[in-house]
Design an enzyme around this catalytic site. Structure first.
Site, PDB file in Angstrom:
ATOM      1  CE  LYS A  13      -2.289  -0.917   3.830  1.00  0.00           C
ATOM      2  NZ  LYS A  13      -1.767  -2.232   4.225  1.00  0.00           N
ATOM      3  NE  ARG A  88      -4.070  -1.574   9.802  1.00  0.00           N
ATOM      4  CZ  ARG A  88      -2.985  -1.107   9.212  1.00  0.00           C
ATOM      5  NH1 ARG A  88      -2.950   0.138   8.785  1.00  0.00           N
ATOM      6  NH2 ARG A  88      -1.951  -1.870   9.044  1.00  0.00           N
ATOM      7  NE  ARG A 123       7.388  -3.094   6.075  1.00  0.00           N
ATOM      8  CZ  ARG A 123       6.073  -2.837   6.111  1.00  0.00           C
ATOM      9  NH1 ARG A 123       5.461  -2.392   5.026  1.00  0.00           N
ATOM     10  NH2 ARG A 123       5.392  -3.037   7.206  1.00  0.00           N
ATOM     11  NE  ARG A 156       6.605  -1.177  10.561  1.00  0.00           N
ATOM     12  CZ  ARG A 156       5.522  -1.003   9.800  1.00  0.00           C
ATOM     13  NH1 ARG A 156       5.592  -0.219   8.743  1.00  0.00           N
ATOM     14  NH2 ARG A 156       4.402  -1.597  10.093  1.00  0.00           N
ATOM     15  NE  ARG A 167       1.986  -5.555  10.940  1.00  0.00           N
ATOM     16  CZ  ARG A 167       3.055  -5.335  10.173  1.00  0.00           C
ATOM     17  NH1 ARG A 167       4.218  -5.916  10.471  1.00  0.00           N
ATOM     18  NH2 ARG A 167       2.981  -4.548   9.130  1.00  0.00           N
TER      19      ARG A 167
HETATM   20  P1  ADP Z   1       1.142  -2.194   7.753  1.00  0.00           P
HETATM   21  O1  ADP Z   1       0.100  -1.730   6.796  1.00  0.00           O
HETATM   22  O2  ADP Z   1       2.353  -2.703   7.076  1.00  0.00           O
HETATM   23  O3  ADP Z   1       0.626  -3.087   8.839  1.00  0.00           O
HETATM   24  P2  ADP Z   1       1.181   0.391   9.047  1.00  0.00           P
HETATM   25  O4  ADP Z   1       2.388   1.184   9.102  1.00  0.00           O
HETATM   26  O5  ADP Z   1       0.040   0.845   8.216  1.00  0.00           O
HETATM   27  O6  ADP Z   1       1.695  -1.027   8.570  1.00  0.00           O
HETATM   28  O7  ADP Z   1       0.610   0.118  10.524  1.00  0.00           O
HETATM   29  C1  ADP Z   1       1.396  -0.351  11.549  1.00  0.00           C
HETATM   30  C2  ADP Z   1       0.602  -0.429  12.836  1.00  0.00           C
HETATM   31  O8  ADP Z   1       0.048   0.847  13.172  1.00  0.00           O
HETATM   32  C3  ADP Z   1      -0.602  -1.348  12.812  1.00  0.00           C
HETATM   33  O9  ADP Z   1      -0.255  -2.688  13.064  1.00  0.00           O
HETATM   34  C4  ADP Z   1      -1.467  -0.743  13.934  1.00  0.00           C
HETATM   35  O10 ADP Z   1      -0.998  -1.100  15.207  1.00  0.00           O
HETATM   36  C5  ADP Z   1      -1.233   0.741  13.764  1.00  0.00           C
HETATM   37  N1  ADP Z   1      -2.244   1.342  12.867  1.00  0.00           N
HETATM   38  C6  ADP Z   1      -2.006   1.992  11.686  1.00  0.00           C
HETATM   39  N2  ADP Z   1      -3.154   2.399  11.114  1.00  0.00           N
HETATM   40  C7  ADP Z   1      -4.155   1.998  11.924  1.00  0.00           C
HETATM   41  C8  ADP Z   1      -5.583   2.097  11.890  1.00  0.00           C
HETATM   42  N3  ADP Z   1      -6.236   2.701  10.882  1.00  0.00           N
HETATM   43  N4  ADP Z   1      -6.279   1.551  12.929  1.00  0.00           N
HETATM   44  C9  ADP Z   1      -5.669   0.946  13.944  1.00  0.00           C
HETATM   45  N5  ADP Z   1      -4.338   0.813  14.044  1.00  0.00           N
HETATM   46  C10 ADP Z   1      -3.579   1.325  13.050  1.00  0.00           C
END
Ligand code: ADP
Ligand code: ZN
Length: 210
Positions: A13, A88, A123, A156, A167
């Protein structure tokens, strides 16, 4: 244009958000990056989010909804934006609707779980600017050093294999229902994200114009 990118963690994404950002000249907004930034700066939001994030769980809806409200109120969002990592959950999508924001398109990038496990272990992200690399598919010019800002690139904490499994399971139970949500709204476009980045980008651009 107001866009949402959907997909599992590691579906690409963020990478595609950058491509669209250049193509349409609208900002890409990543809740993950905003939260990591808050964490780095030791703000209250960051502290609230840390334990959830480290364990691969979702940060509570009310926290991210507040974050996105603030971000979307900024001037640069006037002509549109790309949301990467928000919504999400169904309540987050409902909150977006309740803000009166009319989303034009939702692009869902599909990648199988096994492939995601493989991708995320390689990554690396810049601990200063958040730029994303991959040891195999997109290495930085010098190992461990960000091309963009010279910062240190790191694995990370939530990209460790056990956390990735968590996740993915969170994704399937809490985020995947959004496909239905936006399908019903007539906004969903599905794109295959298994192959190379440029192949996915071509499909994403096609989906934008469809
Ligand atoms: P990825 O899409 O690779 O999981 P992100 O950087 O988008 O990574 O998100 C990492 C973490 O940040 C998620 O696992 C969650 O804990 C938190 N997070 C990000 N966006 C949201 C969201 N919209 N709602 C809840 N938690 C979020
Ligand atoms: Zn950097």
């Amino acid at each position: 244009m107001k866009l949402i990118l959907l997909g599992a963690p590691g579906a690409g994404k963020g990478t595609q958000a950058e491509v669209i950002c250049d193509y349409l000249n609208i900002p890409a907004i990543s809740t993950g990056n905003i939260i990591r930034e808050a964490l780095k700066n030791g703000t209250e939001v960051g502290l609230k989010a840390k334990s959830y994030m480290d364990e691969g769980k979702l940060v509570p809806d009310e926290v991210v909804i507040e974050i996105i409200k603030e971000r979307l109120a900024k001037d640069d969002c006037k002509n549109g934006f790309i949301l990467d990592g928000f919504p999400r959950t169904v309540p987050q999508a409902e909150a977006l609707d309740a803000m009166g924001i009319e989303i034009d398109k939702v692009i869902d990038i599909e990648v199988a779980d096994e492939k995601i496990m493989q991708r995320l272990s390689g990554r690396r992200v810049c601990s200063d600017c958040g730029a994303s690399y991959h040891t195999m598919y997109k290495p930085s010019k010098a190992e461990g050093v960000c091309d963009k800002c010279g910062g240190k690139t790191v694995l990370r904490k939530d990209d460790h294999p056990d956390t990735v499994k968590e996740r993915l399971s969170v994704y399937h139970t809490q985020t995947e229902p959004l496909k239905d949500y936006y399908e019903k709204a007539g906004k969903l476009q599905i794109v295959e994200g298994q192959e190379e980045v440029k192949d996915t980008s071509a499909l994403v651009i096609k989906a934008l114009e469809a």
